[in-house]
Design an enzyme around this catalytic site. Structure first.
Site, short mmCIF file in Angstrom:
data_model
loop_
_atom_site.label_atom_id
_atom_site.label_comp_id
_atom_site.label_asym_id
_atom_site.label_seq_id
_atom_site.Cartn_x
_atom_site.Cartn_y
_atom_site.Cartn_z
N ARG A 63 0.83 -1.21 0.00
CA ARG A 63 0.00 0.00 0.00
C ARG A 63 0.87 1.26 0.00
NH1 ARG A 63 -3.76 2.38 4.23
NH2 ARG A 63 -5.30 3.53 3.00
N HIS A 67 0.50 4.29 -2.67
CA HIS A 67 0.27 5.69 -2.29
C HIS A 67 1.42 6.58 -2.74
CE1 HIS A 67 -3.23 5.55 0.77
NE2 HIS A 67 -3.33 4.57 -0.09
N ASP A 68 2.64 6.08 -2.64
CA ASP A 68 3.78 6.89 -3.09
C ASP A 68 3.62 7.21 -4.57
OD1 ASP A 68 6.24 8.22 -2.97
OD2 ASP A 68 7.32 6.44 -3.68
N VAL A 71 0.80 9.80 -5.58
CA VAL A 71 0.95 11.18 -5.17
C VAL A 71 2.31 11.67 -5.65
CG1 VAL A 71 0.95 12.78 -3.22
CG2 VAL A 71 -0.46 10.72 -3.12
N SER A 77 8.10 10.61 -1.78
CA SER A 77 7.59 11.79 -1.07
C SER A 77 6.76 11.36 0.14
CB SER A 77 6.76 12.69 -2.00
OG SER A 77 5.78 11.94 -2.68
N ASN A 95 -5.30 9.16 9.20
CA ASN A 95 -6.45 8.65 8.45
C ASN A 95 -6.05 7.46 7.59
OD1 ASN A 95 -7.41 11.02 9.40
ND2 ASN A 95 -7.72 11.97 7.42
N PRO A 167 -7.46 7.37 -4.62
CA PRO A 167 -8.90 7.13 -4.81
C PRO A 167 -9.59 6.80 -3.48
CG PRO A 167 -7.62 5.29 -5.67
CD PRO A 167 -6.63 6.33 -5.25
N HIS A 197 -5.84 -6.06 -2.63
CA HIS A 197 -6.69 -6.21 -1.45
C HIS A 197 -6.88 -7.68 -1.05
CE1 HIS A 197 -8.58 -1.91 -1.85
NE2 HIS A 197 -7.31 -1.90 -1.54
N THR A 198 -6.08 -8.56 -1.59
CA THR A 198 -6.07 -9.95 -1.14
C THR A 198 -5.29 -10.09 0.17
OG1 THR A 198 -5.45 -12.23 -1.71
CG2 THR A 198 -4.02 -10.51 -2.52
C1 HEM Z 1 -8.63 1.04 -6.60
C2 HEM Z 1 -8.61 1.98 -5.69
C3 HEM Z 1 -8.27 1.70 -4.25
C4 HEM Z 1 -8.97 2.11 -3.17
C5 HEM Z 1 -10.24 2.95 -3.18
C6 HEM Z 1 -8.31 1.60 -2.00
C7 HEM Z 1 -8.73 1.82 -0.71
C8 HEM Z 1 -8.20 1.21 0.41
C9 HEM Z 1 -8.67 1.39 1.76
C10 HEM Z 1 -9.80 2.32 2.19
C11 HEM Z 1 -7.94 0.58 2.57
C12 HEM Z 1 -8.10 0.38 4.07
C13 HEM Z 1 -7.20 1.28 4.85
C14 HEM Z 1 -7.45 1.16 6.32
O1 HEM Z 1 -8.60 1.04 6.73
O2 HEM Z 1 -6.47 1.18 7.09
C15 HEM Z 1 -7.00 -0.11 1.72
C16 HEM Z 1 -6.07 -1.02 2.17
C17 HEM Z 1 -5.11 -1.60 1.38
N1 HEM Z 1 -4.89 -1.34 0.04
FE1 HEM Z 1 -6.08 -0.30 -1.19
N2 HEM Z 1 -7.21 0.88 -2.39
C18 HEM Z 1 -7.15 0.91 -3.76
C19 HEM Z 1 -6.17 0.35 -4.54
C20 HEM Z 1 -5.09 -0.33 -4.05
C21 HEM Z 1 -3.94 -0.74 -4.84
C22 HEM Z 1 -3.72 -0.39 -6.31
C23 HEM Z 1 -3.12 -1.42 -4.01
C24 HEM Z 1 -1.78 -2.05 -4.31
C25 HEM Z 1 -1.51 -2.67 -5.44
C26 HEM Z 1 -3.75 -1.47 -2.71
C27 HEM Z 1 -3.26 -2.13 -1.61
C28 HEM Z 1 -3.83 -2.11 -0.36
C29 HEM Z 1 -3.37 -2.93 0.75
C30 HEM Z 1 -2.26 -3.96 0.70
C31 HEM Z 1 -4.16 -2.59 1.85
C32 HEM Z 1 -4.07 -3.16 3.28
C33 HEM Z 1 -3.22 -2.26 4.14
C34 HEM Z 1 -3.00 -2.78 5.54
O3 HEM Z 1 -3.31 -3.94 5.84
O4 HEM Z 1 -2.51 -2.00 6.37
N3 HEM Z 1 -4.92 -0.77 -2.77
N4 HEM Z 1 -7.15 0.30 0.42
C1 LIG Z 2 -8.68 12.86 8.70
O1 LIG Z 2 -8.25 13.34 9.93
C2 LIG Z 2 -8.58 14.67 10.17
C3 LIG Z 2 -7.96 15.08 11.48
O2 LIG Z 2 -8.05 14.08 12.45
C4 LIG Z 2 -10.11 14.84 10.15
O3 LIG Z 2 -10.46 16.18 10.33
C5 LIG Z 2 -10.65 14.36 8.81
O4 LIG Z 2 -12.04 14.40 8.79
C6 LIG Z 2 -10.19 12.94 8.53
N1 LIG Z 2 -10.60 12.53 7.19
C7 LIG Z 2 -11.13 11.32 6.94
C8 LIG Z 2 -11.44 11.04 5.51
O5 LIG Z 2 -11.32 10.49 7.80
#
Ligand code: HEM
Ligand SMILES: *[C@@H]1O[C@H](CO)[C@@H](O)[C@H](O)[C@H]1NC(C)=O
Ligand SMILES: *[C@@H]1O[C@H](CO)[C@@H](O)[C@H](O)[C@H]1NC(C)=O
Ligand SMILES: *[C@@H]1O[C@H](CO)[C@@H](O)[C@H](O)[C@H]1NC(C)=O
Ligand SMILES: *[C@@H]1O[C@H](CO)[C@@H](O)[C@H](O)[C@H]1NC(C)=O
Ligand SMILES: *[C@@H]1O[C@H](CO)[C@@H](O)[C@H](O)[C@H]1NC(C)=O
Length: 329
Positions: A63, A67-68, A71, A77, A95, A167, A197-198
């Site tokens: 992840r 993200h790197d 952005v 960065s 967040n 996204p 997300h596997t």
């Molecule tokens: C398609 C758009 C994507 C969206 C909207 C998205 C969104 C998210 C969100 C919301 C989480 C949970 C974060 C949390 O609750 O801590 C997550 C976790 C994760 N994402 Fe995505 N993601 C996307 C694409 C990707 C891609 C392209 C990758 C890598 C190839 C990826 C890899 C991961 C991994 C490995 C996690 C688990 C992180 C952990 O266990 O700490 N995601 N993602």
């Molecule tokens: C991220 O954290 C900031 C500060 O804690 C909060 O104001 C903001 O609403 C959060 N954004 C999301 C998407 O959770």
């Protein structure tokens, strides 16, 4: 050969190489082969050692790399700390719940001992993502090209959703498609890379609207499997829970495999952004293709290569940071 022809050929060669310079250097295999022959071994050794004692790390690094790259391009960065005058991307992290920064620092410290000022932090992230996920297989499962250099700019606002970079899990298909297109990635890449997300976890607040208040009428998302929704409700008991995490692939949360796509077909994608992949024909066809495990591994490697090349700094652009959390002074 007559003089005119040979000077013509020479000018092609000269002009061609000038063009090469103008276009900048490109990423390549084993960029550090001569400048730091042990670089990739050192990264792998430390990452494997850390993953062996902490199985959550592969998801963190995968992840982090995503993200790197999304952005400002894959320029590390994401590793920069905030300063007195600048809130870095990291400031958005409470967040975003990223992790593994201490391990990146450990790798960098070791590399600086072996070959000071040579290996970029951006390449370390790309290699760490590959090596951490590969630990399970005890061999590299995709190829990482190297030669990235580090950027010097990091802004909190760039990480926020409105900057159109990362996204949102609430995105529908067309927003996801646009988000990836903005980075030069296709719908195919979107579907394949969502397979990341596997492994790993998600926090309740990113999906509990699907359980409790999907359209504002205290209703559930009809596209979410009701058996699965009932399970998720036992984990996320109300809409204000922001602390509980659930595995995104409950059957095998630590195993990098194609189960993400099998889950999707059972309407068990965790986020709206996962479920959205079934709302478009082209994307659904790709989901179906990736139910074949061999295809998934092949395609994932290809798409990671494209993601890992987003807006990279190469040649003499950027710098090689001495410490990954601060720009060189
Ligand atoms: C398609 C758009 C994507 C969206 C909207 C998205 C969104 C998210 C969100 C919301 C989480 C949970 C974060 C949390 O609750 O801590 C997550 C976790 C994760 N994402 Fe995505 N993601 C996307 C694409 C990707 C891609 C392209 C990758 C890598 C190839 C990826 C890899 C991961 C991994 C490995 C996690 C688990 C992180 C952990 O266990 O700490 N995601 N993602
Ligand atoms: C991220 O954290 C900031 C500060 O804690 C909060 O104001 C903001 O609403 C959060 N954004 C999301 C998407 O959770
Ligand atoms: C494993 O790594 C994560 C991410 O850096 C960290 O939050 C967690 O505390 C680590 N767990 C152990 C047991 O070291
Ligand atoms: C559900 O959504 C509606 C509309 O956005 C809102 O008015 C209501 O307060 C929400 N319910 C809960 C329990 O948050
Ligand atoms: C929501 O759930 C969390 C965690 O289970 C709990 O701490 C909190 O008190 C609950 N809040 C409400 C309003 O029920
Ligand atoms: C919902 O998930 C269950 C397994 O938990 C599966 O048997 C069922 O076919 C799924 N339903 C739908 C509509 O996908």
């Amino acid at each position: 050969m007559n003089a005119n022809l040979s000077s013509f050929l020479i000018s092609i060669v000269v002009f061609g190489s000038l063009l090469g310079v103008c276009h900048g250097a490109e990423l390549r295999k084993h960029f550090y082969k001569d400048s730091c022959p042990l670089a990739e071994d050192i990264v792998k050794e430390i990452i494997w050692k850390r993953v062996a004692s902490n199985s959550t790390l592969p998801a963190k690094f995968l992840r982090m790399h995503f993200h790197d790259c999304f952005v400002r391009g894959c320029d590390a960065s994401i590793l920069l700390d905030s300063t007195a005058n600048n809130q870095a991307e990291k400031a958005a992290i409470p967040n975003l719940s990223l992790g593994g920064f201490d391990v990146i620092d450990e790798v960098k410290t070791e590399l600086e001992k072996t070959c000071p000022g040579v290996v970029s932090c951006a390449d370390i992230i790309a290699l760490a993502a590959r090596d951490s996920v590969s630990y399970q297989f005890q061999r590299p499962i995709w190829e990482v090209l190297t030669g990235r250099r580090d950027g010097s700019i990091s802004h909190k606002s760039d990480s926020e959703v409105r900057a159109n970079n990362i996204p949102s899990p609430l995105f529908d298909f067309s927003s996801l498609k646009q988000s990836f297109a903005n980075k030069g990635l296709t719908v195919h890449d979107l579907v394949v890379l969502s397979g990341g997300h596997t492994i790993g976890v998600g926090h309740c607040n990113f999906f509990s609207n699907r359980l409790y208040n999907f359209t504002g009428k205290n209703d559930a998302d009809p596209s979410l499997n009701s058996t699965y929704a009932a399970f998720l409700k036992t984990q996320c008991k109300n809409l204000s829970n922001k602390i509980t995490i659930v595995p995104m692939d409950p059957g095998s949360p630590l195993s990098f495999d194609n189960n993400y796509f099998k889950n999707l077909k059972l309407n068990q994608g965790l986020f709206q952004s996962d479920a959205a992949l079934l709302t478009n024909n082209e994307a659904t066809n790709t989901v179906d293709e990736l139910l074949d495990s061999q295809d998934f591994f092949t395609e994932f490697g290809q798409s990671m290569k494209r993601m890992g090349a987003i807006h990279v700094l190469t040649g003499s652009s950027g710098e090689i940071r001495k410490k990954c959390n601060v720009v060189n002074s």
